[in-house]
Design an enzyme around this catalytic site. Structure first.
Site, PDB file in Angstrom:
ATOM      1  N   SER A 213       0.808  -1.213   0.000  1.00  0.00           N
ATOM      2  CA  SER A 213       0.000   0.000   0.000  1.00  0.00           C
ATOM      3  C   SER A 213       0.844   1.267   0.000  1.00  0.00           C
ATOM      4  CB  SER A 213      -0.951   0.020   1.195  1.00  0.00           C
ATOM      5  OG  SER A 213      -0.253   0.120   2.406  1.00  0.00           O
ATOM      6  N   HIS A 265       0.890   4.530   4.535  1.00  0.00           N
ATOM      7  CA  HIS A 265       0.155   5.281   3.518  1.00  0.00           C
ATOM      8  C   HIS A 265       0.730   6.683   3.360  1.00  0.00           C
ATOM      9  CE1 HIS A 265      -3.651   2.658   4.422  1.00  0.00           C
ATOM     10  NE2 HIS A 265      -2.637   1.971   3.948  1.00  0.00           N
TER      11      HIS A 265
END
Length: 404
Positions: A213, A265
């Site tokens: 991610s 993230h």
């Protein structure tokens, strides 16, 4: 790009290794890249005759092809590599052989069957296997295994995790590779993934982390900076910018849930955002039009605008200084939470519905010959198991299973 294969073990880099592992969650939405519309070169108020219309149409058609379109192959290779590595991880995991208690999920798959849902609800391997395959373990990075900052981004915590991340990669990455080619997008993906792992390791220093991610958020960040640095070649600038900002904020908002590591993230997004200014810069529109004009001009305008050069230099310096500083802090064992008392809220915001504190497990063990007695002190459960061979998961992993 949730994650939490077990209340006390796996998590999905979506990262909070709040228990024993973390797994990145891929972005749930992919931002469409608005088409790059070339400006009309015909003057305002020109005749609307069919000949002028045909000429204008031909001009626009030529202008739309000014940028080379690449055939995407690297992103599909990334997808295949991630899926293959997940299958290899499941083969190494071999749940029926190493599970000392309970039953494997989908046992008809043999050694590819999954750990119990209590341990890993994402349908995947144990955290012990992920650690052996190269998951991010901060303590091991500090003691010489810095390669885990890169290897962890190719591993996933379960079927749910790998499917979510790979779908996001296909929707975002293929379009970007068509626009900018495999070299630039390949560097953007890998370096952003490294940046996500680095920031996560600085703030979350217990457990293990895996997932792509950080790299996926890097692609989103790159798309955003690409709009800004190539502002002159966009027709619907503000619509494209607003779309990307909304999609990014929604995905980052998911990171405040428990068992989702927003630091990966944020690190990936910031890395991709600055890398976009470096890798995804385009010549200004007027320069392209003049260069491709049938009547060669006496002098071409500058290839890039001054603000493009300024953003390139600033971004390169910030990235270089940030990565070097981050690596120095990490290798020295610095925990950034000691210098930022509120930063942990970026990864999880506690509410009445959930608790952000990691679940801790404690076990008592005693060994007689080749048999090991393990007792979970939190619930009193105990188990007497054989210690088979070098492939034995170890008391810590067995404790997590017993207390789960």
């Amino acid at each position: 790009m949730g994650r939490d294969p077990s209340p006390a073990t796996l998590e999905v880099k979506i990262h909070p290794s709040r228990d024993d592992a973390a797994v990145h969650n891929g972005s749930r939405s992919s931002a469409p890249i608005p088409p790059r519309h070339s400006r009309r070169t015909s003057p305002a108020g020109s005749s609307s005759s069919s000949s002028n219309s045909s000429s204008s149409s031909a001009t626009r058609s030529r202008e739309f092809s000014l940028f080379k379109r690449w055939i995407p192959w690297l992103v599909p290779c990334f997808v295949v590599a991630n899926v293959v590595l997940f299958l290899v991880t499941m083969y190494v995991n071999d749940c029926p052989k190493h599970l000392f208690r309970g039953s494997c999920v989908a046992s008809f798959l043999g050694r590819f069957s999954f750990q119990p849902l209590k341990e890993n609800p994402l349908l995947g391997p144990s955290s012990y296997t992920l650690e052996k395959m190269g998951a991010l373990v901060v303590d091991k990075v500090i003691h010489g295994q810095a390669w885990r900052l890169l290897s962890c981004m190719w591993l996933h915590g379960g079927v749910v995790h790998v499917l979510a991340n790979m779908l996001s990669l296909v929707f975002i990455g293929i379009r970007l590779e068509q626009e900018f080619g495999f070299v630039r997008i390949g560097f953007l993906y890998v370096i952003s993934g490294f940046g996500g792992s680095l920031l996560s390791a600085l703030f979350i220093q217990s457990g293990i982390s895996v997932g792509a991610s950080g790299a996926l958020f890097g692609l989103l960040g790159g798309m955003l900076s690409e709009i800004l640095i190539n502002w002159t070649i966009y027709a619907n600038k503000f619509a494209a910018l607003l779309t990307l900002i909304v999609i990014t904020l929604i995905n980052l908002a998911v990171g405040i849930l428990p068992h989702v590591d927003n630091f990966a993230h944020i690190g990936g997004f910031l890395s991709g955002f600055f890398l976009g200014f470096v890798f995804l810069i385009r010549p200004q529109f007027k320069w392209i039009v003049q260069r491709n004009s049938s009547s060669a001009p006496s002098s071409l305008k500058d290839r890039h605008k001054p603000y493009q050069y300024i953003l390139w230099i600033i971004s390169f310096l910030l990235l270089t200084c940030g990565y070097i500083t981050g690596l120095i802090f990490l290798l020295r064992g610095v925990n950034m939470n000691d210098h930022c008392s509120w930063c942990h809220y970026l990864s999880c915001v506690p509410t009445r519905l959930w608790n952000c504190n990691p679940k801790r497990v404690y076990c008592e063990t005693s060994q007689i010959g080749n048999r090991l007695n393990i007792t979970c002190l939190s619930n009193g459960r105990s188990e007497l198991v054989d210690v088979p061979d070098a492939g034995f998961p170890g008391p810590l992993q067995l404790c997590y299973q017993l207390c789960g």
